[in-house]
Motif scaffolding. Sequence first.
Motif, mmCIF file in Angstrom:
data_model
loop_
_atom_site.group_PDB
_atom_site.id
_atom_site.type_symbol
_atom_site.label_atom_id
_atom_site.label_comp_id
_atom_site.label_asym_id
_atom_site.label_seq_id
_atom_site.Cartn_x
_atom_site.Cartn_y
_atom_site.Cartn_z
ATOM 1 N N LYS A 553 0.865 -1.174 0.000
ATOM 2 C CA LYS A 553 0.000 0.000 0.000
ATOM 3 C C LYS A 553 0.902 1.225 0.000
ATOM 4 C CE LYS A 553 -3.808 0.029 2.370
ATOM 5 N NZ LYS A 553 -4.810 0.291 1.312
ATOM 6 N N HIS A 554 0.584 2.192 -0.863
ATOM 7 C CA HIS A 554 1.454 3.353 -1.042
ATOM 8 C C HIS A 554 0.625 4.627 -1.073
ATOM 9 C CE1 HIS A 554 4.575 0.449 -2.143
ATOM 10 N NE2 HIS A 554 3.667 -0.130 -2.912
ATOM 11 N N SER A 555 1.270 5.728 -0.717
ATOM 12 C CA SER A 555 0.601 7.026 -0.772
ATOM 13 C C SER A 555 1.628 8.088 -1.111
ATOM 14 C CB SER A 555 -0.057 7.354 0.573
ATOM 15 O OG SER A 555 0.919 7.544 1.585
ATOM 16 N N THR A 556 1.139 9.244 -1.571
ATOM 17 C CA THR A 556 2.036 10.351 -1.895
ATOM 18 C C THR A 556 1.275 11.664 -1.852
ATOM 19 O OG1 THR A 556 3.659 11.156 -3.503
ATOM 20 C CG2 THR A 556 1.629 10.273 -4.398
ATOM 21 N N MET A 557 1.998 12.742 -1.635
ATOM 22 C CA MET A 557 1.432 14.082 -1.733
ATOM 23 C C MET A 557 1.406 14.496 -3.196
ATOM 24 S SD MET A 557 3.245 16.025 1.492
ATOM 25 C CE MET A 557 2.195 17.479 1.278
ATOM 26 N N GLU A 558 0.514 15.423 -3.518
ATOM 27 C CA GLU A 558 0.445 15.954 -4.864
ATOM 28 C C GLU A 558 1.523 17.028 -5.058
ATOM 29 O OE1 GLU A 558 -0.097 16.168 -7.778
ATOM 30 O OE2 GLU A 558 -1.564 14.640 -8.210
#
Length: 823
Positions: A553-558
Motif C-alpha cells: 500500500k502506497h501514498s504520496t502528496m500531490e
Amino acid sequence: MSYENALANVLKDPNLIYQERNDAIIISSKPKQDSEETKQKILTQTIRGQVIDEESKLPLIGVTVMIEDSSPPIGATTNIDGNFRIEKVPVGRVNLQLSYIGYEQKIIPNIVVNSAKVVVLNLTLHEYTTKMDEVTVVAQMDKGSPINDMALVDARSISPEESNRYAGPFNDPTRILSNYAGIATTQDGSNDIIVRGNSPKYVQWRLEGVQITNPNHFANQSGIGTGGISALNNNMLATSDFYTSAFPAEYGDVLSGVYDIKLRSGNNERFEGVFGVGIMGTDITLEGPLKKGYAGSYLINYRYSTITLLSTLGLLDRSGATNFQDGAFKIMLPSDKLGTFSIFGLGGFSGFDLENISGIDAVLSPGFSGQLSSLSKDHSTRSYLFNTGINHSIYLSKKSYLNTSVIYSTDGINDNVQARYNPPAQAEDSPYQYFEGDVNKSTYRGAMTFNYKFNNRHKLQAGFKYAYFSYDYFQQLQKDTLSTPRLLADFDEQMSTLRNFISWKFQAFSNVTFITGIHQMNDFYNQNRTLEPRFAMDWRLTPNIDLTLGYGKHSTMESAHNYFAKVPNDNGTLTEPNRNLGLLKADHYTLAIEKRFRPDLKAKLGIYYQWLYDLPVAKDSSYYATINERIDYEYVHLVNEGEGKNYGVELTIEKFFNNSYYFLVNMSLFQSKYKTLENKWRNTQYNSEYIANILAGKEFLNLGRKDNQALTINLKVFVGGGRKIIPLRRDDQGQLNVDPANDQYWDYDKAYESSLDDLHQIDFSMSYKWNRPKTTHEFYLNIYDITEAKGRISEYYDDSEPGNISYITQVGLFPNLMYKVYF
C-alpha cells in the motif's frame, strides 16, 4: 575455496605461486617464458575491491575471488578487511567467481577491464541458511539482481556498463530505463519515465540512498519530472536499483517507480581521469586519493554543453539553441573508530531562448489547455537544480550497523513568454507579457536507518525520514492585450513530512524468503497519516525456477502547485480551494515466475495490478485528474474522489552479455484507466496499451595489429502504442469544427479515447576502443531513430497548414558522436 584450501592447493601444485601482501593473498600461475615481443603485446590492469556480507555489511575474510575460465588461473583471497587485489588481468571483459564456505557462490559477469583504469569493486555474498553437504554448487551470474537485499519483487539493478552499451540512451542513465518491460518514454524528445501507465510525476529520484530533486535539465513549471537531458553523468555512477511496484518498506511518498542511484567511490590509490567531447556535451572526470596512505578518495565531474562552448569560442553561430552545464562529486572519508563519512553533490543549470513560436499553447505555459494560433511568441527559460548531502555509516556491533543522512536540495525555473499578434491586428500592436513564471523549491532532509542481522535467517531494518519543504511560486498568464492578467499561483509556503518504517526479512527455508514491513506516512501540513503494509515472497521452486509475490500500500502528496492554485469562484474572486487536499493512495499487487535456462539466459513472466484511489479530480465533474497531467496541467478546484487502475502482463527474455554478445527481448500488454466525478472510465494519456523492445549487441575483440582494439555494435527496435490525446473538435462527418474566435479547439468529451499513430523506432550504436599502455581511447556513435519514423504523437490547430492541422511527432533521426580518453 577457503583460506586453508587455497594454501593447500598452492603446496600441491608447483605451477602456482603464493604471495601475501598487505591487502590480499594472491594466487597465480608461474609465468611462462614468453618472448619480449609477446610481453609487449599483452596489456593488463588490476582488479581490486572488497567483499562483504550482503546483510550485515561486515567484511568477509578468506573469500576466493577468481577470474573465471582463466588459463593459467588468476585470482586472490580477501584479507582481514575483506579486500582483494588481482594484478596483471588482461584487458577486455572478464567474469569474477566468488566462493566462500557457508555462502552462496556468485559470478560477477561482464567486468570491463581497460589499460588506463584500475577496476575497483564492492561485492557482496549471501549466507546459506542451512548447513551444506559437500556437493557441487553451480554459481549463478549476479546480473540484474537488486543491490538492496530487502527487495524481492519488481526490482532490478542497472549498471553503468549497460547505459554505455545499449543503443538509444545518449549516454543518459535515465533513458536506459525505457529498455525494460513496462517502462516507456513519451517519444517527443523528453526523458520522461512512464512506469506501467503512471504519470512521470510519480517517479521518485534518489541519490546515495536519499530522495533528491528531479535530476533533469529543461524542467517545466509543473515540476513533474520531465526534462530533455539528465544532469547525471554515467562516468560517476555505480550499479543502481530501479523499482516498479510493491516497494520495500523504506520507500514512501511514491506511487509509480523508484530510481535509487548510487555514485561510485573514487580510486583511493592513484590519480585517474576521463575526458570526453561529444555533440551532447564536453566533460571531464577526475578521481584519486585525498592523501598518500589514507583510504579516503575524491571523485568529481563537470560537463558543459558542446554547442554552447563552441558558440562562446566564436566557432559556431547559433540562434535559439539550448544550453546546459552540470557537475557532481563524491568524497569518501573513512575513519578507524567513527565509521565512514561521504559527502556528495549534484547540480546543474540549463536554459533556452526560442523566437517566433506559434501553435499549441500548452507546450509553452500551464493554466490553459487551449491555444491562440493568431499569436507568435518568444520564450526564454532558465532552470537550475542542486543537491548536496552527507552520509555516515558505522558498525555498532558484529551484527548491526547504522546509516545516517542529511541532505539539502533546491531547484527552480523561470519562464518568460512574450507574445504578439501575427499578423498584427493594428499597426500599434506590440509584444506583451503573455506568461510569467518563477518557481523555486528548497528541501531539507534527514534520515536514519538501523540494520540488525540476528542470524542467517532473520534481519531487521527500521528507520525514519524527515523532510521540510519550502515553496516560492509565482505564475501569471495574459491571453491577449484586452484581458487582464490571470494570477495562477502566488504563494510562499512550507510543508513537512515524517516517514517511519520497519521491515523484517525471514528466510523460512533454504528456498523460501519472506519480507514484511510497515511504512507510516505523516503529512504535517494537512495532518494526514497512513499505515502502509508491505509484503514480498521469493520461492525457489527448483534450482532454476523462482516464483515471486508482492503487495504494497502506497501514498504520496500531490505537486505543490495543486495545493495553492488560484481558482476563480462564481463571482470572479480568486480562492485557494485545494489547501486541504489529501494524499493519493494505491494498492500494488504483483506476481512473477522466472526461469534460468543457463547462467547467462533467463525468461520472466509477470502480472501486476494497481488500484489507485483518493485521486484529486476536478470538482466540476469534468475529465480532469492530476494523475493524468503532464505539462498541460490546469488550476481548478480539486477533490480526492477519483479512482484509477493499471494492470498488465510483462514478458522478458534476456541473454546477459557473455561470450561477446547479448540480447534482450521484452513485451508489455497493459491498460491504464482513471475515473473522475463524471463517473466514466477513461484512458490515461499514458495508456499506450502495448510496448515491445528488442535489443542485441556483439563485441569483436583482439582487433588491430597489436590485438588491443575492440568494436561493439548494438541495435534496438521499439514498437508501441501512441499516447492518448484530447482531439480537436470535429463534426459528425469528421470535419474540423474549431472556433478560434471563442477559443474552442478541443473535444473534451472524447478526451483520451484514442491515439493518432502506433509508434516504432530503430536505434543504432557502435563504439571503437583501443588500449594503450597508459591510456584508453574510445569513439562512440549513437544514431537515434535511424529510419526517422516521426510518428504523430498529438495534433493542434494551425491555420497555416493544409487542413488547418499540425502535429507533434517523434523527434526523428538524431546522431550523437562522442570521443573519450581514459588516463
